[in-house]
Design a protein around this motif. Structure first.
Motif, mmCIF file in Angstrom:
data_model
loop_
_atom_site.group_PDB
_atom_site.id
_atom_site.type_symbol
_atom_site.label_atom_id
_atom_site.label_comp_id
_atom_site.label_asym_id
_atom_site.label_seq_id
_atom_site.Cartn_x
_atom_site.Cartn_y
_atom_site.Cartn_z
ATOM 1 N N GLN A 186 0.793 -1.232 0.000
ATOM 2 C CA GLN A 186 0.000 0.000 0.000
ATOM 3 C C GLN A 186 0.829 1.287 0.000
ATOM 4 O O GLN A 186 0.300 2.345 -0.296
ATOM 5 N N VAL A 187 2.095 1.211 0.367
ATOM 6 C CA VAL A 187 2.960 2.381 0.534
ATOM 7 C C VAL A 187 2.200 3.409 1.380
ATOM 8 O O VAL A 187 1.794 3.099 2.499
ATOM 9 N N HIS A 188 1.927 4.623 0.850
ATOM 10 C CA HIS A 188 1.164 5.630 1.605
ATOM 11 C C HIS A 188 -0.296 5.682 1.168
ATOM 12 O O HIS A 188 -0.981 6.683 1.384
ATOM 13 N N GLY A 189 -0.775 4.623 0.557
ATOM 14 C CA GLY A 189 -2.151 4.579 0.128
ATOM 15 C C GLY A 189 -2.339 5.210 -1.244
ATOM 16 O O GLY A 189 -1.393 5.662 -1.887
ATOM 17 N N ALA A 190 -3.586 5.215 -1.676
ATOM 18 C CA ALA A 190 -3.924 5.792 -2.979
ATOM 19 C C ALA A 190 -4.478 7.205 -2.764
ATOM 20 O O ALA A 190 -3.921 7.983 -2.008
ATOM 21 N N ALA A 191 -5.583 7.534 -3.405
ATOM 22 C CA ALA A 191 -6.102 8.897 -3.342
ATOM 23 C C ALA A 191 -6.471 9.323 -1.919
ATOM 24 O O ALA A 191 -6.402 10.505 -1.581
ATOM 25 N N ASN A 192 -6.842 8.357 -1.068
ATOM 26 C CA ASN A 192 -7.219 8.680 0.305
ATOM 27 C C ASN A 192 -6.031 9.034 1.188
ATOM 28 O O ASN A 192 -6.195 9.518 2.307
ATOM 29 N N GLY A 193 -4.818 8.742 0.712
ATOM 30 C CA GLY A 193 -3.630 9.146 1.443
ATOM 31 C C GLY A 193 -3.342 8.367 2.706
ATOM 32 O O GLY A 193 -2.608 8.853 3.585
ATOM 33 N N PHE A 194 -3.908 7.148 2.820
ATOM 34 C CA PHE A 194 -3.651 6.324 4.002
ATOM 35 C C PHE A 194 -3.668 4.863 3.560
ATOM 36 O O PHE A 194 -4.533 4.472 2.770
ATOM 37 N N PRO A 195 -2.722 4.049 4.035
ATOM 38 C CA PRO A 195 -2.722 2.634 3.639
ATOM 39 C C PRO A 195 -3.859 1.878 4.299
ATOM 40 O O PRO A 195 -4.181 2.120 5.465
ATOM 41 N N GLY A 196 -4.469 0.960 3.553
ATOM 42 C CA GLY A 196 -5.601 0.202 4.072
ATOM 43 C C GLY A 196 -5.288 -1.277 4.183
ATOM 44 O O GLY A 196 -4.916 -1.909 3.187
ATOM 45 N N TYR A 197 -5.418 -1.816 5.393
ATOM 46 C CA TYR A 197 -5.211 -3.256 5.603
ATOM 47 C C TYR A 197 -5.985 -3.695 6.840
ATOM 48 O O TYR A 197 -6.090 -2.971 7.821
#
Length: 321
Positions: A186-197
């Motif tokens: 996820q690195v730093h996430g996508a458009a939401n700017g936070f990684p999701g797991y």
């Protein structure tokens, strides 16, 4: 000498974003991930035609995990192959392919308790009906450790990499170490700017496994996840970029883990903040995006830490009895 196969990204439209699938140009051609219901006809078919290939000839549909933007087009793609393609998914995420309702249940048992949206269940139901092309039984259930033959001497090995979802898998083209991970990095996430797991411990272990054991020559991501400065990696990473993205993902997970667990030790505090009950975590991490935007990775991930913390606390209490 092992036959080399070409990999082609296939981009399908979805609002202001594109959804990514990948074509493995093997004797028995494969598509990794399927976007949503419209993706096979609107994105994959014309992209394959431009390559001189036909969607009807696809023989493998390899699903990295069970989220709607990765398996939503599976049934439609399977139909376009004359129902001849084999559909592969990890058994832990198979319910998401079998049932639209499973996606609603996932929402209700996780992030819904923080979003407080009275229409949330109805919205999730409508989304599933709109973007999942059909419910179906997978052809091949995997758990990790399997090898799939794509004709000739082309094989793909399956590796369990849970964390983003319980059934997240990596598909590795053997001999050339091209690695497809969906949303597991996820690195730093996508458009939401936070990684999701969903499972922090599983996510970290899977990242370490990819970095230390798999060591991708090329890493294919499900979305153009972002670096810390907000710039996207893209979805096709070379070996150096792959190592960087994996390490950056691990470094951020360690930081989130430290903040989340310190906060959880002090006790959860409900506030009127949109980040409640994790407002202090958002503040310390400098996260200022909208946490309610689906798929709400902020709440998904923090719920994962809260669940993990509660389980560890129960285990510690049990060990002292």
């Amino acid at each position: 000498m092992t036959q080399h196969v070409d990999i082609h990204p296939l981009v399908s439209p979805w609002g202001r974003f594109g959804l990514y699938s990948f074509f493995i140009d093997a004797p028995e051609p494969a598509i990794v991930d399927t976007g949503i219901a419209s993706s096979p006809a609107e994105g994959m078919a014309p992209a394959l035609e431009a390559l001189g290939r036909r969607i009807e000839d696809v023989r493998w549909i390899l699903l990295t995990h069970g989220h709607i933007d990765h398996l939503g087009g599976a049934h439609a793609l399977w139909e376009l192959t004359g129902r001849r393609a084999k559909v592969v998914i990890h058994e832990a995420d198979a319910a998401m392919l079998r049932s639209r309702r499973a996606h609603v249940d996932e929402y209700l048992t996780g992030r819904a308790q923080y979003l407080h949206d009275p229409d949330g269940e109805a919205k999730q139901t409508a989304a599933g009906n709109a973007v999942i092309s059909g419910e179906m039984e997978p052809t091949v259930l995997v758990t990790g450790g399997e090898t799939l033959s794509l004709g000739g001497d082309v094989t793909v090995s399956v590796h369990s990499i849970p964390g983003h979802t319980p059934g997240a898998v990596a598909y590795v083209v053997d001999g050339q170490n091209d690695v497809f991970v969906g949303d597991a990095v996820q690195v730093h996430g996508a458009a939401n700017g936070f990684p999701g797991y969903e499972d922090p411990a599983g996510y970290r272990a899977s990242l370490e496994y990819l970095r230390d054991e798999i060591r991708p020559q090329h890493l294919y991501l499900g979305h153009p996840y972002r670096r810390g400065d907000g710039t996207p990696y893209g979805v096709e990473l070379d070996a150096d970029e792959a190592r960087e993205a994996l390490q950056e993902s691990l470094d951020l997970e360690a930081r989130i883990s430290d903040v989340a667990n310190r906060y959880l030790q002090d006790g959860v505090q409900q506030t009127d903040s949109v980040y409640s009950p994790f407002a202090r975590v958002a503040d310390e991490l400098g996260y200022d995006k909208d946490p309610t935007l689906e798929p709400s990775p902020f709440f998904t991930t923090l719920h994962g830490y809260a669940t993990q913390f509660a389980q560890n606390t129960r285990n510690e209490k049990g060990a002292t009895r």
